[in-house]
Motif scaffolding. Sequence first.
Motif, PDB file in Angstrom:
ATOM      1  N   LYS A 304      -2.645   6.825   3.542  1.00 46.16           N
ATOM      2  CA  LYS A 304      -1.553   5.748   3.566  1.00 46.16           C
ATOM      3  C   LYS A 304      -1.048   5.418   5.198  1.00 46.16           C
ATOM      4  CE  LYS A 304       0.352   6.769  -1.031  1.00 46.16           C
ATOM      5  NZ  LYS A 304       1.368   7.244  -1.908  1.00 46.16           N
ATOM      6  N   LEU A 305      -1.160   6.730   5.839  1.00 44.94           N
ATOM      7  CA  LEU A 305      -0.761   6.568   7.373  1.00 44.94           C
ATOM      8  C   LEU A 305      -1.737   5.643   7.895  1.00 44.94           C
ATOM      9  CD1 LEU A 305       0.767   7.392   9.705  1.00 44.94           C
ATOM     10  CD2 LEU A 305      -0.878   9.350  10.048  1.00 44.94           C
ATOM     11  N   ILE A 306      -3.095   5.795   7.860  1.00 42.93           N
ATOM     12  CA  ILE A 306      -4.060   4.656   8.398  1.00 42.93           C
ATOM     13  C   ILE A 306      -4.035   3.436   7.784  1.00 42.93           C
ATOM     14  CG2 ILE A 306      -6.308   4.502   8.914  1.00 42.93           C
ATOM     15  CD1 ILE A 306      -5.076   7.084  10.333  1.00 42.93           C
ATOM     16  N   THR A 307      -3.747   3.560   6.611  1.00 43.61           N
ATOM     17  CA  THR A 307      -3.562   2.013   5.787  1.00 43.61           C
ATOM     18  C   THR A 307      -2.433   1.303   6.438  1.00 43.61           C
ATOM     19  OG1 THR A 307      -4.478   3.080   3.885  1.00 43.61           O
ATOM     20  CG2 THR A 307      -3.114   0.859   3.562  1.00 43.61           C
ATOM     21  N   VAL A 308      -1.357   1.726   6.872  1.00 45.09           N
ATOM     22  CA  VAL A 308      -0.177   1.000   7.378  1.00 45.09           C
ATOM     23  C   VAL A 308      -0.641   0.492   8.792  1.00 45.09           C
ATOM     24  CG1 VAL A 308       2.091   0.976   8.268  1.00 45.09           C
ATOM     25  CG2 VAL A 308       1.617   2.160   5.959  1.00 45.09           C
ATOM     26  N   ARG A 309      -1.230   1.471   9.462  1.00 44.34           N
ATOM     27  CA  ARG A 309      -1.930   0.920  10.961  1.00 44.34           C
ATOM     28  C   ARG A 309      -2.968  -0.188  10.728  1.00 44.34           C
ATOM     29  NH1 ARG A 309      -1.973  -1.472  14.598  1.00 44.34           N
ATOM     30  NH2 ARG A 309      -2.529  -0.566  16.646  1.00 44.34           N
ATOM     31  N   LYS A 310      -3.708  -0.137   9.928  1.00 42.71           N
ATOM     32  CA  LYS A 310      -4.465  -1.581   9.914  1.00 42.71           C
ATOM     33  C   LYS A 310      -4.022  -2.714   9.305  1.00 42.71           C
ATOM     34  CE  LYS A 310      -8.669   1.429   9.322  1.00 42.71           C
ATOM     35  NZ  LYS A 310      -9.869   1.819   8.381  1.00 42.71           N
ATOM     36  N   ALA A 311      -2.968  -2.463   8.358  1.00 42.73           N
ATOM     37  CA  ALA A 311      -2.370  -3.830   7.946  1.00 42.73           C
ATOM     38  C   ALA A 311      -1.529  -4.265   9.121  1.00 42.73           C
ATOM     39  CB  ALA A 311      -1.313  -3.169   6.826  1.00 42.73           C
ATOM     40  N   ARG A 312      -1.091  -3.342   9.908  1.00 38.77           N
ATOM     41  CA  ARG A 312      -0.388  -4.026  11.148  1.00 38.77           C
ATOM     42  C   ARG A 312      -1.273  -4.622  12.020  1.00 38.77           C
ATOM     43  NH1 ARG A 312       3.781  -1.150  15.839  1.00 38.77           N
ATOM     44  NH2 ARG A 312       3.342  -3.038  17.173  1.00 38.77           N
ATOM     45  N   THR A 313      -2.552  -4.405  12.352  1.00 40.01           N
ATOM     46  CA  THR A 313      -3.334  -5.137  12.826  1.00 40.01           C
ATOM     47  C   THR A 313      -3.547  -6.538  12.298  1.00 40.01           C
ATOM     48  OG1 THR A 313      -4.352  -2.944  13.755  1.00 40.01           O
ATOM     49  CG2 THR A 313      -5.864  -4.944  13.819  1.00 40.01           C
ATOM     50  N   GLN A 314      -3.966  -6.441  10.863  1.00 37.67           N
ATOM     51  CA  GLN A 314      -3.993  -7.635  10.066  1.00 37.67           C
ATOM     52  C   GLN A 314      -2.912  -8.743  10.686  1.00 37.67           C
ATOM     53  OE1 GLN A 314      -5.442  -7.687   6.123  1.00 37.67           O
ATOM     54  NE2 GLN A 314      -3.721  -9.302   5.746  1.00 37.67           N
ATOM     55  N   ALA A 315      -1.624  -8.068  10.639  1.00 37.23           N
ATOM     56  CA  ALA A 315      -0.504  -9.099  10.796  1.00 37.23           C
ATOM     57  C   ALA A 315      -0.549  -9.741  12.353  1.00 37.23           C
ATOM     58  CB  ALA A 315       0.905  -8.081  10.680  1.00 37.23           C
ATOM     59  N   GLU A 316      -0.837  -8.683  13.137  1.00 35.71           N
ATOM     60  CA  GLU A 316      -0.873  -9.114  14.637  1.00 35.71           C
ATOM     61  C   GLU A 316      -2.109 -10.019  14.824  1.00 35.71           C
ATOM     62  OE1 GLU A 316      -1.483  -5.318  16.444  1.00 35.71           O
ATOM     63  OE2 GLU A 316       0.514  -4.848  16.542  1.00 35.71           O
ATOM     64  N   LEU A 317      -3.279  -9.996  14.207  1.00 34.17           N
ATOM     65  CA  LEU A 317      -4.313 -10.880  14.264  1.00 34.17           C
ATOM     66  C   LEU A 317      -3.834 -12.505  13.718  1.00 34.17           C
ATOM     67  CD1 LEU A 317      -7.498  -8.767  13.439  1.00 34.17           C
ATOM     68  CD2 LEU A 317      -6.732  -9.494  15.489  1.00 34.17           C
ATOM     69  N   ALA A 318      -2.864 -12.330  12.853  1.00 33.55           N
ATOM     70  CA  ALA A 318      -2.287 -13.621  12.478  1.00 33.55           C
ATOM     71  C   ALA A 318      -1.262 -14.186  13.306  1.00 33.55           C
ATOM     72  CB  ALA A 318      -1.753 -13.302  10.976  1.00 33.55           C
ATOM     73  N   LEU A 319      -1.105 -13.516  14.346  1.00 36.58           N
ATOM     74  CA  LEU A 319      -0.147 -13.847  15.524  1.00 36.58           C
ATOM     75  C   LEU A 319       1.381 -13.729  14.913  1.00 36.58           C
ATOM     76  CD1 LEU A 319      -2.007 -16.766  17.321  1.00 36.58           C
ATOM     77  CD2 LEU A 319      -2.099 -14.162  17.761  1.00 36.58           C
ATOM     78  N   TYR A 320       1.629 -12.948  14.118  1.00 35.48           N
ATOM     79  CA  TYR A 320       3.044 -12.920  13.636  1.00 35.48           C
ATOM     80  C   TYR A 320       3.370 -11.388  13.742  1.00 35.48           C
ATOM     81  CZ  TYR A 320       3.020 -17.515  11.547  1.00 35.48           C
ATOM     82  OH  TYR A 320       2.775 -18.895  11.418  1.00 35.48           O
ATOM     83  N   VAL A 429       2.794  -9.140   4.996  1.00 37.06           N
ATOM     84  CA  VAL A 429       1.617  -8.518   4.406  1.00 37.06           C
ATOM     85  C   VAL A 429       1.828  -7.519   3.375  1.00 37.06           C
ATOM     86  CG1 VAL A 429      -0.405  -7.438   5.034  1.00 37.06           C
ATOM     87  CG2 VAL A 429       0.281  -8.987   6.705  1.00 37.06           C
ATOM     88  N   LYS A 430       1.506  -7.802   2.101  1.00 30.39           N
ATOM     89  CA  LYS A 430       1.480  -6.889   1.209  1.00 30.39           C
ATOM     90  C   LYS A 430       0.630  -5.707   1.207  1.00 30.39           C
ATOM     91  CE  LYS A 430       2.008  -6.350  -3.946  1.00 30.39           C
ATOM     92  NZ  LYS A 430       1.932  -6.719  -5.307  1.00 30.39           N
ATOM     93  N   ILE A 431       0.836  -4.309   1.250  1.00 32.65           N
ATOM     94  CA  ILE A 431       0.153  -3.509   1.300  1.00 32.65           C
ATOM     95  C   ILE A 431      -0.386  -3.002  -0.194  1.00 32.65           C
ATOM     96  CG2 ILE A 431      -0.653  -1.188   2.640  1.00 32.65           C
ATOM     97  CD1 ILE A 431       1.421  -1.795   4.809  1.00 32.65           C
ATOM     98  N   THR A 432      -1.570  -2.389  -0.440  1.00 31.84           N
ATOM     99  CA  THR A 432      -1.776  -1.611  -1.630  1.00 31.84           C
ATOM    100  C   THR A 432      -2.356  -0.474  -1.120  1.00 31.84           C
ATOM    101  OG1 THR A 432      -1.761  -3.799  -3.062  1.00 31.84           O
ATOM    102  CG2 THR A 432      -2.996  -1.933  -3.944  1.00 31.84           C
ATOM    103  N   PHE A 433      -1.803   0.570  -1.266  1.00 31.41           N
ATOM    104  CA  PHE A 433      -2.555   1.882  -1.095  1.00 31.41           C
ATOM    105  C   PHE A 433      -3.574   2.267  -1.958  1.00 31.41           C
ATOM    106  CE2 PHE A 433       1.767   2.279   0.674  1.00 31.41           C
ATOM    107  CZ  PHE A 433       1.594   2.373   2.050  1.00 31.41           C
ATOM    108  N   LYS A 434      -4.758   2.954  -1.444  1.00 34.93           N
ATOM    109  CA  LYS A 434      -5.650   3.700  -2.408  1.00 34.93           C
ATOM    110  C   LYS A 434      -5.256   5.089  -2.762  1.00 34.93           C
ATOM    111  CE  LYS A 434      -9.091   0.675  -2.683  1.00 34.93           C
ATOM    112  NZ  LYS A 434     -10.111   0.283  -4.002  1.00 34.93           N
ATOM    113  N   ALA A 435      -5.649   5.461  -4.035  1.00 34.40           N
ATOM    114  CA  ALA A 435      -5.279   6.848  -4.480  1.00 34.40           C
ATOM    115  C   ALA A 435      -6.270   7.679  -3.883  1.00 34.40           C
ATOM    116  CB  ALA A 435      -4.952   6.981  -5.730  1.00 34.40           C
ATOM    117  N   ALA A 436      -6.138   8.906  -3.438  1.00 33.98           N
ATOM    118  CA  ALA A 436      -7.024   9.808  -2.844  1.00 33.98           C
ATOM    119  C   ALA A 436      -7.943  10.259  -3.882  1.00 33.98           C
ATOM    120  CB  ALA A 436      -6.344  10.999  -2.341  1.00 33.98           C
ATOM    121  N   THR A 437      -9.015  10.635  -3.898  1.00 30.58           N
ATOM    122  CA  THR A 437      -9.953  10.949  -5.141  1.00 30.58           C
ATOM    123  C   THR A 437     -10.260  12.423  -5.136  1.00 30.58           C
ATOM    124  OG1 THR A 437     -12.086  10.636  -3.420  1.00 30.58           O
ATOM    125  CG2 THR A 437     -11.320   8.788  -4.630  1.00 30.58           C
ATOM    126  N   SER A 438      -9.520  13.154  -4.104  1.00 30.03           N
ATOM    127  CA  SER A 438      -9.539  14.501  -4.171  1.00 30.03           C
ATOM    128  C   SER A 438      -8.322  15.287  -3.967  1.00 30.03           C
ATOM    129  CB  SER A 438     -10.651  15.024  -3.148  1.00 30.03           C
ATOM    130  OG  SER A 438     -10.254  14.637  -1.769  1.00 30.03           O
TER     131      SER A 438
END
Length: 438
Positions: A304-320, A429-438
Motif C-alpha cells: 500500500k505504501l508503494i501504491t500511494v506513491r504511484k497514484a501520486r505520480t498519476q495525479a502529478e502527470l495530470a498536472l493537478y 484519484v481513487k486508489i484501489t489497493f491490491k491484497a497481498a498474496t502471501s
Amino acid sequence: MGNFAKVRPIGRRRDGRPIYPIKGGAPTLTEQRDAIVAQLQDPNFDGDVDELLQRADQVAAQIEQANQRDARLRALKAASLPAGDPDPDTRVQPGMQPDDRGNPDPVSVAEAFVRSKALDAYRAGGMRGKFGLDFSQPIETRDAPAGTVTTGTVPQQNTRVPGIIPQNPDLPLLVANLLDRQTSDGTTLEYLRDTSGPQATWNKAAVVGEGKTKPMSGPFSFDTITTTLKTVAHWVPITRQAADDNGQLMGYINGRLTYGLEYKLDREILNGNGTTEVQGILTTPGIGSYQPPAPAAGEDPDVKLITVRKARTQAELALYPPDAVVMNPIDWQDIQLDEDANGQFRVISNVTDQGAPMRLWGLTVVTSVAMAQGTALLGGFRMGATLWERQGITILMTDSHGNFFIENTLVILAERRANVAVHTPAAFVKITFKAATS
C-alpha cells in the motif's frame, strides 16, 4: 365638591405612602387585569370576544411570570453561601474558562451557547417557546451521556472547583477541513464542472516562431451543475432541570450535536449521492482511478505504501498536484506497520506522540471509516472541490414538541446547511489497493 371618580392606588412606597397611576401613562398589570375582568363579567360587552380572551391569556401569563420572578428573587435573597464557598463573581463555572491564551471569549459552540444572554433570558422566562443561536465552526468537542439528560445523569457537586474540566484533545483532522470553504448567500448552488479531463489532453501551448501559426488548445468542456444546499440536523431531549446545569448542557451540545454534524458531513463529502444528499467526491463522474498492475508470477503486488506513491505520480502527470490522501484506518495501520526484510518499519513515525500530524510522501493523511477498507482517495482537495455553507451550526432549544411541555422536557436541535461543489473531478484519484498474496 366636584364629581370625580375615586382613583385607587396601584401600590405603596417603602414609607407606606400610596402610589397612584400617572395620568396618560401605560396601565399596570393590575389595571389591565381588572379592566379585562370587568369586560368578561359584562353581559353587554359587544367587542371582539376572541381578542379579549387572547388579551386575558397574555396578561395571565405576564402575571404568572412576575410571580415566578418574585418567588425566585425572594428565595435567592434568603439563600446563603456555605462556609468557605468562593465569591460567585470569582468562581469559574464549567464551560466558562478562558481559552489557551487567557482570552475570556468562548472557544467552542457550547461555551458561546451557555454564556449567551439569550439562554439566560430563556431560563428567566420559564423556558417556554423556543430560541436559537447561530454559530460558526466549533473548535473542540466533548462526549456526553446518551439518552434524555436528567439531573441524576451527571451527579451534582456541592462545590465547583475551578479547573476541574480539562481541555479536550484535538480531534483527528476532518475531511471537510481539506476543502476550500465558502459561504453561500442562497439555497440554490449553481457551478461549472470542468469535464475537459487532464490538462495534458487540452493544453497545446507551444513556442511559436515568428510568422508561424499559433496552436489552439482544447477542447474545453463544462457541465452546469445546479443543486441545493442540504440540511444536516439532529436533536436530543433534555429535562428543564438538567438544562439549568451548564456543564451538562455543554456536554450535550458538544458531544451529541456539534460533533455529530461534523461526523455526518465528513461521510457525505466522500460518499453522498448528490441528489437527496450532499455531492460526494467518490460519486462524482470524471475522477481518476489507480489500481496497481498485476504482479509477475511469483511476485507480490505493490504494498500500500508503494501504491500511494504511484497514484501520486498519476495525479502529478495530470498536472493537478495532490495535497492529501484519505484512507480507512485499517489501511493506514497496514502502511505504518509495514516492515522491510530486516524487520524495520518502512514508515518512520513517532509512536510516542499520536497527536503528531500524519504525513505520507508529503501528503496530509486523514483516516475515516467512511472510506471503504482497501481503497483511498488522493487529490488536490482545495483545488478540486469547495464546501459551500449557508450558515454555521445553529443551535435551537424549545419545549414545543409532542407532550414535552407537560413533561418538563426540552428539545435541543443542531443543524447546518451545506453542499460540495466538485468543480474539477480530474484533481482526484481513487486508489484501489491490491491484497497481498502471501
